[in-house]
Design an enzyme around this catalytic site. Sequence first.
Site, short mmCIF file in Angstrom:
data_model
loop_
_atom_site.label_atom_id
_atom_site.label_comp_id
_atom_site.label_asym_id
_atom_site.label_seq_id
_atom_site.Cartn_x
_atom_site.Cartn_y
_atom_site.Cartn_z
CE LYS A 42 -1.55 9.14 9.21
NZ LYS A 42 -2.83 8.79 9.87
CG HIS A 102 2.77 2.12 12.30
ND1 HIS A 102 2.39 1.83 10.79
CD2 HIS A 102 1.86 2.81 12.94
CE1 HIS A 102 0.91 2.41 10.61
NE2 HIS A 102 0.63 3.09 11.89
CB SER A 132 -0.02 12.02 5.67
OG SER A 132 -1.11 11.34 6.30
S1 PPS Z 1 -1.99 5.24 10.06
O1 PPS Z 1 -2.50 5.96 11.20
O2 PPS Z 1 -0.53 5.28 10.24
O3 PPS Z 1 -2.33 3.88 10.18
O4 PPS Z 1 -2.49 5.96 8.63
P1 PPS Z 1 -2.42 5.23 7.29
O5 PPS Z 1 -3.52 4.27 7.19
O6 PPS Z 1 -1.27 4.48 7.16
O7 PPS Z 1 -2.45 6.33 6.39
C1 PPS Z 1 -3.28 7.46 6.22
C2 PPS Z 1 -3.19 8.01 4.98
O8 PPS Z 1 -3.75 7.27 3.96
C3 PPS Z 1 -4.78 7.96 3.31
N1 PPS Z 1 -5.82 7.00 2.67
C4 PPS Z 1 -6.10 6.66 1.51
N2 PPS Z 1 -5.73 7.02 0.61
C5 PPS Z 1 -6.35 6.76 -0.77
N3 PPS Z 1 -7.41 5.75 -0.72
C6 PPS Z 1 -7.75 5.22 0.31
N4 PPS Z 1 -8.72 4.35 0.24
C7 PPS Z 1 -7.17 5.75 1.65
N5 PPS Z 1 -7.73 5.34 3.05
C8 PPS Z 1 -6.55 6.02 3.71
C9 PPS Z 1 -5.34 8.72 4.31
O9 PPS Z 1 -6.12 9.95 3.44
C10 PPS Z 1 -4.22 9.30 4.95
O10 PPS Z 1 -3.43 10.35 3.99
P2 PPS Z 1 -3.46 11.90 3.82
O11 PPS Z 1 -2.34 12.15 3.07
O12 PPS Z 1 -3.40 12.32 5.32
O13 PPS Z 1 -4.90 12.08 3.23
#
Ligand code: PPS
Length: 287
Positions: A42, A102, A132
């Site tokens: 996340k 991860h 998240s």
């Molecule tokens: S995972 O399942 O661990 O691979 O998730 P991961 O992609 O690491 O994290 C998901 C969070 O990143 C946010 N996200 C973004 N934020 C800003 N800009 C962009 N383009 C973007 N893409 C993914 C996503 O909304 C999750 O955060 P939260 O706080 O839950 O919204």
Amino acid sequence: MSRQPAKLVRGMPLLGPFAANWENVEKFQARPDDLLIATYPKSGTTWMSEIVDQIVAVSNSERCKTAAIYERVPFLEYAVPDMPSGTQALDQRASPRLIKTHLPVELLPKSFWDNKVKVIYVARNAKDVAVSYYHFYRMAIVHPEPGTWDEFLDSYINGKVCFGSWSAHVKGWWQKAKEWDVLYLFYEDMLEDPTREIRKVVKFMGKDLPEETVEKIASQTSFKAMKQNELSNYSMVPSSVMDHSISPFMRKGVCGDWKNQFTVAQNEKFDEYYQREMSDGALSFRS
Ligand code: PPS
């Protein structure tokens, strides 16, 4: 695979179905031209994956439109019954491969080090990650039961959630970056100035792109664009596996959402934990 308890793998809690495949992860053969995107869950993995894939795709503009992000950037330790595992998907992919993990630095398969694989690490502040991650546990049933938010936060503080301790993860990779080809970036910096951070990635990948291309990549990987794009928003995953009606994968994409979730007491407890773990000051986060 639904709601199996986590299993310990070399001392780290891992999703039950992933743990059953651990032997294949340890045996995985990295290649010298692989590029690894490593994160604690996340922390911006999908965002960075889309950025890197778009940088690669500049010479092949159709590439990003061909498949979901988890197919273009396979997840190394992913394994659920009746589907190709991450290692199987990666074995089939032509070089140069993009790989998501991860894993904490000490559990990365040896072949990554033997082949001198370059790594992009993205770190995000601990409180927003906790929130998240809690919502992700709720919507993705491959995880153990999250319990209440208070119970989940307790497990997170104690390193009992899948992939273990946030602080050990961010600090372990930070140490590694001092002696390895690791580009260590922060989610909050990406939010603040996406083109600046994308330029760092472009340079790290040994490429040189015109400014308008960098700006186009920033725009195509904005939260709004990725939320609408079914190839990057995980909506193609069956709802029996990820239920976006409980919480969408692309949830809020901001810094500071923890303020809507933490109680004052939880925040005080968390700050004590944070002070204990991060007081050496080597790494600082904006939350
Ligand atoms: S995972 O399942 O661990 O691979 O998730 P991961 O992609 O690491 O994290 C998901 C969070 O990143 C946010 N996200 C973004 N934020 C800003 N800009 C962009 N383009 C973007 N893409 C993914 C996503 O909304 C999750 O955060 P939260 O706080 O839950 O919204």
